[in-house]
Design a protein around this motif. Structure first.
Motif, short mmCIF file in Angstrom:
data_model
loop_
_atom_site.label_atom_id
_atom_site.label_comp_id
_atom_site.label_asym_id
_atom_site.label_seq_id
_atom_site.Cartn_x
_atom_site.Cartn_y
_atom_site.Cartn_z
N ARG A 173 -2.89 -31.34 -10.61
CA ARG A 173 -3.29 -32.48 -9.77
C ARG A 173 -4.18 -32.02 -8.63
NH1 ARG A 173 -1.04 -37.47 -10.11
NH2 ARG A 173 0.80 -37.76 -11.44
N ARG A 174 -5.28 -32.73 -8.43
CA ARG A 174 -6.17 -32.42 -7.30
C ARG A 174 -5.78 -33.22 -6.07
NH1 ARG A 174 -7.43 -29.33 -11.52
NH2 ARG A 174 -9.24 -28.01 -11.13
N THR A 175 -4.93 -34.21 -6.23
CA THR A 175 -4.50 -35.01 -5.09
C THR A 175 -3.03 -35.37 -5.27
OG1 THR A 175 -4.82 -37.08 -3.87
CG2 THR A 175 -5.26 -37.13 -6.23
N LEU A 176 -2.34 -35.46 -4.13
CA LEU A 176 -0.94 -35.89 -4.13
C LEU A 176 -0.80 -37.26 -3.46
CD1 LEU A 176 0.97 -32.56 -3.38
CD2 LEU A 176 0.69 -33.75 -5.55
N PHE A 190 3.67 -26.28 -6.62
CA PHE A 190 2.99 -26.56 -5.35
C PHE A 190 2.23 -25.32 -4.88
CE2 PHE A 190 6.55 -29.53 -5.49
CZ PHE A 190 5.92 -30.72 -5.20
N GLY A 191 2.83 -24.12 -5.09
CA GLY A 191 2.16 -22.89 -4.70
C GLY A 191 0.90 -22.65 -5.52
N VAL A 199 -16.04 -34.54 -5.80
CA VAL A 199 -15.05 -34.32 -6.86
C VAL A 199 -14.69 -32.84 -6.92
CG1 VAL A 199 -14.53 -34.58 -9.32
CG2 VAL A 199 -16.08 -36.19 -8.20
N PRO A 200 -13.44 -32.47 -6.65
CA PRO A 200 -13.02 -31.07 -6.78
C PRO A 200 -13.25 -30.60 -8.21
CG PRO A 200 -11.35 -32.33 -5.62
CD PRO A 200 -12.32 -33.32 -6.17
N PRO A 201 -13.60 -29.36 -8.42
CA PRO A 201 -13.85 -28.87 -9.78
C PRO A 201 -12.67 -29.12 -10.71
CG PRO A 201 -14.55 -27.25 -8.16
CD PRO A 201 -13.84 -28.33 -7.40
N GLU A 238 -8.56 -39.03 -9.52
CA GLU A 238 -7.97 -38.14 -8.53
C GLU A 238 -8.88 -37.99 -7.32
OE1 GLU A 238 -5.28 -35.10 -11.24
OE2 GLU A 238 -7.44 -34.76 -11.11
N ALA A 239 -10.18 -37.85 -7.57
CA ALA A 239 -11.12 -37.69 -6.47
C ALA A 239 -11.18 -38.94 -5.59
CB ALA A 239 -12.52 -37.38 -7.02
#
Length: 556
Positions: free
Chosen positions: A72-75, A235-236, A263-265, A271-272
């Motif tokens: 996941r790129r976002t929580l 999470f780490g 947009v994160p790679p 998610e972005a």
């Protein structure tokens, strides 16, 4: 494939939990009944193929769930998604003691685990573990129910069964905990009355030995550390990945309001957008099943990878037009212009609506129907009587449309607008259906006149205008009350053609276009009219007809 593995592994474990909880309800009667019922519920899972399936499902589900969390790129998640995730991560910590104390030492040290021995452990020897076990039941069941809710909420039948399933979701664990508590209380009573003789009798019958006890005690600490590490590891790993992502420059999403979102790679567009605080609908949680995160992709869409199997199936189910993609499934590698097509509060029902109906140009046949002399009807009848007659009229017209493939698109006081072909590309069939619909309306008006003869001051008559052409078809209307309709020159022309029925004194005015492109031949004595309709620069050719053309004849 991966989503299916996660789903079916979860359903396998849910079935295991369900049989356990149903078994626990027998404890309301006695521990002995729990043991007897276990022969038909829990012991089924000790059959080697089922036990192997269960273990593989447990490992697969946990690995896929943690991998999804890691990727996941976002929580920025909904509360229900957070609840499911946290409950799932707590399960290994809550459950490993019970697994070691029952199945592991059973297989490793030839110990039996009848319910009476397990209840003695949980209620007498380690009461705090008994409380923890009750909490585990709630956590595991809640996690599974949330997951099943996410799975089913995109299904058409779910709203009808939601209350029933919700009741069962509360009733089953309640009865299970009641049975567990009643059986534990009974074991405590027996221990108090029977003393050491009863306690050691149960232990000896289960073949509990010192090696098994020592193994259990030595396993607690390392497995506690392992379960906590497993919960925190995603999470780490995610944080490490984000650190590397910040160094890279990702593509940009451009929104219609002029805003740009990086947009994160490797991230999905959904998610972005969520990470940037852009409200987006996603009923299914980003699994590509609900289509509520549908977006229109503009410049840059040529660089997107083609839809995978899941996205392709979802887009096909809603007849998505070119340029529509699911934000949860695309991972842009180049700059991309996007426009969300559904509001953030879209429901599963919204997701099942055809994709092209968000506003697309289609070839349609439009029909306008108007009830003649409705003003005179209002002058001679009481308002409630007029309402009754109009309701009968609209009911008959709607049935005519339903039976011939038409769509009731607009109410116009004493008339209506209908569409044919808004979901079909077969022009000839669409025209034939429209002719059949008009013929059925005329037949139903005659039938209505006979049925309401004693109620009517004069016979009901209608005027029908029919035309074909391009129109923008989509959902229109105030928020929350939209309906499928159409706008454009074709619609305006049809309305004006219907008005010509009054001047010619005929029930039908049909544009020349339908006879040119349709399967129905022009009547022999038909006279073509060509006039510039009010508000139109170009003239329109049409035929004013007293009766319907012969629908039994078709062009060769």
């Amino acid at each position: 494939m991966i989503q299916n593995l996660r789903l079916y592994s979860g359903l396998t474990m849910f079935a295991y939990v369900l049989t356990h909880l149903l078994n626990h309800t027998a404890g309301i009667v006695s521990p002995e009944l729990m043991e007897k019922a276990g022969e038909y519920t829990t012991e089924l899972w000790q059959f080697p193929p089922l036990e192997i399936l269960l273990v593989l499902s447990l490992i697969t589900h946990f690995l896929l769930a943690t991998a999804r969390l890691t990727s996941r790129r976002t929580l920025r998640l909904r509360k229900s998604e957070w609840a499911q995730m946290i409950l799932g991560l707590c399960i290994p910590f809550l459950l490993f003691r019970h697994i070691i104390a029952t199945r592991v030492i059973d297989l490793g040290f030839d110990v039996d685990s009848p319910f009476e021995r397990v209840l003695l452990d949980l209620a007498v020897f380690i009461p705090h573990q008994g409380i923890l076990q009750a909490i585990t039941v709630i956590v595991v069941w809640a996690h599974g129910c949330i997951g099943i809710h996410f799975w089913l909420r995109v299904k058409p039948f779910y709203p009808k069964w939601r209350n029933t399933l919700g009741t069962l979701a509360i009733l089953i664990p309640t009865l299970s905990l009641a049975g567990y508590s009643a059986a534990a209380a009974e074991v405590i009573r027996r221990a108090e009355e029977g003393g050491r003789k009863y306690v050691f009798g149960v232990i000896d019958a289960a073949n509990v030995n010192q090696d098994a006890i020592t193994f259990y005690e030595n396993a607690i600490l390392p497995f506690t550390i392992l379960s906590i590490a497993l919960a925190l590891a995603p999470f780490g790993v995610r944080q490490i990945r984000q650190t590397f992502d910040r160094v890279k420059r990702g593509p940009m999403l451009s929104l219609p309001n002029g805003r740009f979102v990086r947009v994160p790679p490797g991230a999905t567009a959904l998610e972005a957008l969520r990470d940037a605080g852009v409200p987006m609908a996603s009923v299914c949680g980003g699994h590509g099943r609900c289509t509520t995160c549908r977006i229109h992709c503009g410049s840059g869409s040529d660089h997107l990878a083609p839809p995978g199997d899941i996205e392709a199936a979802a887009l096909k189910s809603i007849q998505a037009p070119k340029g529509m993609r699911l934000a949860c499934q695309i991972r842009p590698h180049n700059d991309l212009a996007v426009a969300p097509l559904l509001p953030p509060n879209a429901t599963a029902r919204d997701g099942r609506r055809p994709g092209g109906l968000s506003g697309s140009e289609r070839q349609v046949v439009c029909i306008f129907i108007d009830l003649r002399d409705s003003t005179k009807l209002g002058e001679s009848k009481m308002p409630y009587d007029v309402l009754f007659i109009l309701n009968q009229f609209f009911a008959e017209m709607t049935e005519a449309l339903r039976g011939t493939g038409g769509y009731y698109a607009q109410f116009t006081g004493d008339g209506l607008m209908a569409l044919y072909g808004h979901e079909s590309d077969d022009t000839e069939r669409t025209i034939l259906q429209a002719f059949e619909g008009a013929a059925e309306m005329l037949r139903r008006i005659e039938g209505l006149n006979l049925h309401l003869k004693s109620e009517l001051p004069h016979a009901l008559r209608i005027g029908i205008g029919i035309h074909m052409g391009k129109a923008i078809v989509g959902e229109m209307g105030p928020p929350g009350r939209e309906n499928i309709s159409a706008i454009g020159d074709t619609i305006n022309t049809t309305a004006r053609l219907e008005a010509q029925t009054k001047g010619h004194g005929v029930p039908l005015v049909i544009s020349k276009t339908l006879f040119d492109h349709g399967p129905i031949p022009l009547p022999e004595n038909a006279v073509m009219h060509e006039v510039a309709l009010r508000g139109k620069d170009q003239s329109v050719a049409y035929y004013a007809l007293e009766t319907m053309p012969d629908l039994t004849q078709t062009k060769n």
